[in-house]
Motif scaffolding. Structure first.
Motif, PDB file in Angstrom:
ATOM      1  N   GLY A 230       0.677  -1.355  -0.188  1.00 14.32           N
ATOM      2  CA  GLY A 230       0.123  -0.152  -0.030  1.00 14.32           C
ATOM      3  C   GLY A 230       0.839   1.139   0.048  1.00 14.32           C
ATOM      4  N   ILE A 231       0.214   2.429  -0.065  1.00 15.12           N
ATOM      5  CA  ILE A 231       0.895   3.730  -0.003  1.00 15.12           C
ATOM      6  C   ILE A 231       0.691   4.328   1.356  1.00 15.12           C
ATOM      7  N   GLU A 232       1.589   5.115   1.860  1.00 16.65           N
ATOM      8  CA  GLU A 232       1.563   5.668   3.075  1.00 16.65           C
ATOM      9  C   GLU A 232       0.063   6.700   3.048  1.00 16.65           C
ATOM     10  N   GLU A 233      -0.345   6.577   4.123  1.00 16.75           N
ATOM     11  CA  GLU A 233      -1.828   7.533   4.361  1.00 16.75           C
ATOM     12  C   GLU A 233      -1.621   8.788   4.194  1.00 16.75           C
ATOM     13  N   LYS A 234      -0.530   9.427   4.553  1.00 15.92           N
ATOM     14  CA  LYS A 234      -0.318  10.654   4.380  1.00 15.92           C
ATOM     15  C   LYS A 234      -0.125  11.125   2.798  1.00 15.92           C
ATOM     16  N   ASN A 235       0.073  10.163   1.980  1.00 15.98           N
ATOM     17  CA  ASN A 235       0.533  10.191   0.524  1.00 15.98           C
ATOM     18  C   ASN A 235      -0.806   9.973  -0.218  1.00 15.98           C
ATOM     19  N   LEU A 236      -1.690   9.559   0.310  1.00 12.53           N
ATOM     20  CA  LEU A 236      -2.767   9.083  -0.755  1.00 12.53           C
ATOM     21  C   LEU A 236      -3.399  10.208  -1.445  1.00 12.53           C
ATOM     22  N   ASN A 237      -3.453  11.269  -0.932  1.00 14.55           N
ATOM     23  CA  ASN A 237      -4.074  12.291  -1.515  1.00 14.55           C
ATOM     24  C   ASN A 237      -3.207  12.966  -2.612  1.00 14.55           C
ATOM     25  N   LYS A 238      -1.957  12.750  -2.542  1.00 11.59           N
ATOM     26  CA  LYS A 238      -0.916  13.474  -3.267  1.00 11.59           C
ATOM     27  C   LYS A 238      -0.521  12.573  -4.699  1.00 11.59           C
ATOM     28  N   VAL A 239      -0.922  11.322  -4.734  1.00 12.02           N
ATOM     29  CA  VAL A 239      -0.414  10.524  -5.834  1.00 12.02           C
ATOM     30  C   VAL A 239      -0.753  11.038  -7.385  1.00 12.02           C
ATOM     31  N   PHE A 240      -1.879  11.736  -7.450  1.00 13.24           N
ATOM     32  CA  PHE A 240      -2.053  12.139  -8.694  1.00 13.24           C
ATOM     33  C   PHE A 240      -1.768  13.709  -8.915  1.00 13.24           C
TER      34      PHE A 240
ATOM     35  N   GLU B 256      -6.273  -1.302   0.371  1.00 15.16           N
ATOM     36  CA  GLU B 256      -7.114  -2.281   0.496  1.00 15.16           C
ATOM     37  C   GLU B 256      -6.492  -3.386   1.190  1.00 15.16           C
ATOM     38  N   GLU B 257      -7.190  -4.152   2.114  1.00 19.55           N
ATOM     39  CA  GLU B 257      -6.925  -5.337   2.613  1.00 19.55           C
ATOM     40  C   GLU B 257      -7.584  -6.294   2.228  1.00 19.55           C
ATOM     41  N   PHE B 258      -7.081  -7.409   2.040  1.00 15.37           N
ATOM     42  CA  PHE B 258      -8.040  -8.438   1.533  1.00 15.37           C
ATOM     43  C   PHE B 258      -7.138  -9.797   1.672  1.00 15.37           C
ATOM     44  N   GLU B 259      -7.918 -10.986   1.432  1.00 12.75           N
ATOM     45  CA  GLU B 259      -7.403 -12.247   1.614  1.00 12.75           C
ATOM     46  C   GLU B 259      -7.201 -13.023   0.327  1.00 12.75           C
ATOM     47  N   TYR B 260      -6.312 -13.776   0.062  1.00 16.19           N
ATOM     48  CA  TYR B 260      -6.050 -14.555  -1.278  1.00 16.19           C
ATOM     49  C   TYR B 260      -5.225 -15.801  -1.020  1.00 16.19           C
ATOM     50  N   LYS B 261      -5.723 -16.877  -1.539  1.00 17.14           N
ATOM     51  CA  LYS B 261      -5.176 -18.279  -0.923  1.00 17.14           C
ATOM     52  C   LYS B 261      -4.883 -18.186   0.412  1.00 17.14           C
ATOM     53  N   ASN B 262      -5.832 -17.924   1.429  1.00 23.19           N
ATOM     54  CA  ASN B 262      -5.699 -18.036   2.722  1.00 23.19           C
ATOM     55  C   ASN B 262      -4.645 -17.112   3.417  1.00 23.19           C
TER      56      ASN B 262
ATOM     57  N   ASN C 125      -3.537 -13.034   4.243  1.00 20.48           N
ATOM     58  CA  ASN C 125      -3.954 -11.848   4.069  1.00 20.48           C
ATOM     59  C   ASN C 125      -2.593 -10.655   3.504  1.00 20.48           C
ATOM     60  N   TYR C 126      -3.409  -9.670   2.752  1.00 17.57           N
ATOM     61  CA  TYR C 126      -2.732  -8.877   2.079  1.00 17.57           C
ATOM     62  C   TYR C 126      -3.020  -7.541   2.002  1.00 17.57           C
ATOM     63  N   LYS C 127      -2.019  -6.751   1.885  1.00 14.77           N
ATOM     64  CA  LYS C 127      -2.427  -5.131   1.795  1.00 14.77           C
ATOM     65  C   LYS C 127      -1.842  -4.613   0.695  1.00 14.77           C
ATOM     66  N   GLY C 128      -2.341  -3.664  -0.088  1.00 15.15           N
ATOM     67  CA  GLY C 128      -2.019  -3.051  -1.293  1.00 15.15           C
ATOM     68  C   GLY C 128      -2.419  -1.706  -1.747  1.00 15.15           C
ATOM     69  N   ALA C 129      -2.131  -1.257  -2.810  1.00 14.75           N
ATOM     70  CA  ALA C 129      -2.742  -0.039  -3.109  1.00 14.75           C
ATOM     71  C   ALA C 129      -3.811  -0.495  -4.377  1.00 14.75           C
ATOM     72  N   SER C 130      -4.764  -0.029  -4.269  1.00 12.76           N
ATOM     73  CA  SER C 130      -6.229  -0.249  -5.182  1.00 12.76           C
ATOM     74  C   SER C 130      -6.400   0.945  -5.800  1.00 12.76           C
ATOM     75  N   PHE C 131      -6.257   0.854  -7.346  1.00  8.42           N
ATOM     76  CA  PHE C 131      -6.832   1.767  -8.291  1.00  8.42           C
ATOM     77  C   PHE C 131      -8.000   1.569  -8.907  1.00  8.42           C
ATOM     78  N   PHE C 132      -8.975   2.441  -8.659  1.00 13.14           N
ATOM     79  CA  PHE C 132     -10.194   2.312  -9.286  1.00 13.14           C
ATOM     80  C   PHE C 132     -10.397   3.040 -10.305  1.00 13.14           C
ATOM     81  N   ILE C 133     -11.001   2.735 -11.369  1.00 14.70           N
ATOM     82  CA  ILE C 133     -11.037   3.459 -12.839  1.00 14.70           C
ATOM     83  C   ILE C 133     -12.472   3.178 -13.294  1.00 14.70           C
ATOM     84  N   THR C 134     -13.204   4.567 -13.346  1.00 13.45           N
ATOM     85  CA  THR C 134     -14.664   4.375 -13.904  1.00 13.45           C
ATOM     86  C   THR C 134     -14.591   5.005 -15.136  1.00 13.45           C
TER      87      THR C 134
END
Length: 278
Positions: free
Chosen positions: A210-220, A257-263, A265-274
């Motif tokens: 994931g991305i540091e919380e303080k940087n989430l609003n700056k990535v763009f 986003e924190e999620f589970e895959y193959k039993n 737990n992971y955390k990573g950056a999640s980009f959502f494009i509409t």
């Protein structure tokens, strides 16, 4: 009092009008400066994109060129030693031809991406994803990255296919770099695509922490980067944001986003494009 008040109002009207003209001119100058700044940033981003394309092309070519070199050298050694057999000749010729065809196809894929980037037409999302997989095959393989693609429906869209490909490649390349910088063991990138009658969505998430919380609003923001300046100038996500907003008439958001895959737990950056379907 009435005359004095009217006189004061008249004097203030002139001052207000003068201030209005002054700030209108200032606003025009600021708008013009902003446009010029965006032009400079866009030109710089084109150079950055070209560098990334050439780097990816070099990665794609390195392995097949090595195979061709080994095959040709082995034929030469067999011939000099007098041990060249017909089946060895045929086998190595087939190997050389297959890799030469791969090189040719790679050139075509990259040429399409550069030359047809601004061509608007109806295309299948699955075809765009196929190109993405081909263009990233080498660097995902070399970096032990598992790209997991999930398309819910057979989606067709009218728009700029190669601009969308450029955006997704940029996000995937960023994930690859973070995997390597942080030395992540389990390297997964998930690319999920869904749609309805009006729009379709693309979600790209990784297991890079994931991305540091303080940087989430700056990535763009232009030039923002958490990496060393030699690794990335920070223009990629900003240009992706501009392309999605201005050219593709959509939006892009990012979160952790924190999620589970193959039993596990992971955390990573999640980009959502509409994006709109038409």
């Amino acid at each position: 009092m009435k005359k004095t008040l009217l006189k004061t109002i008249e004097e203030n009207k002139e001052k207000i009008e003068s201030l209005k003209i002054k700030y209108e001119n200032k606003l025009k100058n600021e708008i013009e400066n902003s446009k010029n700044k965006d032009k400079i940033i866009y030109q710089q981003s084109k150079l950055t994109s070209m560098k990334e394309l050439i780097t990816n092309l070099a990665h794609q070519w390195r392995q097949p060129l090595s195979v061709i070199s080994v095959a040709a050298t082995s034929l030469e050694l067999y011939e000099k030693s007098g041990e060249l057999k017909k089946e060895d000749l045929l086998k190595n010729c087939i190997l050389i031809n297959e890799n030469a065809q791969y090189l040719s196809q790679t050139i075509e894929n990259f040429s399409d991406m550069v030359e047809k980037r601004r061509t608007k037409k109806i295309y299948r999302i699955e075809d765009a994803m196929d190109i993405i997989q081909k263009l990233t095959a080498t660097f995902t393989g070399m970096s032990n990255i598992n790209l997991i693609l999930n398309i819910k429906d057979d989606i067709s869209i009218y728009g700029y296919k190669y601009e969308l490909i450029q955006i997704l490649l940029n996000i995937l390349t960023n994930s690859k770099e973070v995997f390597e910088i942080r030395d992540i063991k389990d390297r997964y990138i998930f690319l999920d695509i869904n749609s309805d009658e009006k729009e379709f969505t693309i979600n790209i998430k990784d297991t890079a922490g994931g991305i540091e919380e303080k940087n989430l609003n700056k990535v763009f923001e232009p030039y923002f980067t958490t990496k060393h300046q030699e690794v990335n100038t920070g223009l990629g996500l900003y240009i992706s944001y501009l392309i999605i907003k201005n050219n593709l008439k959509g939006k892009i958001e990012v979160s952790n986003e924190e999620f589970e895959y193959k039993n596990k737990n992971y955390k990573g950056a999640s980009f959502f494009i509409t994006l709109p379907r038409t």
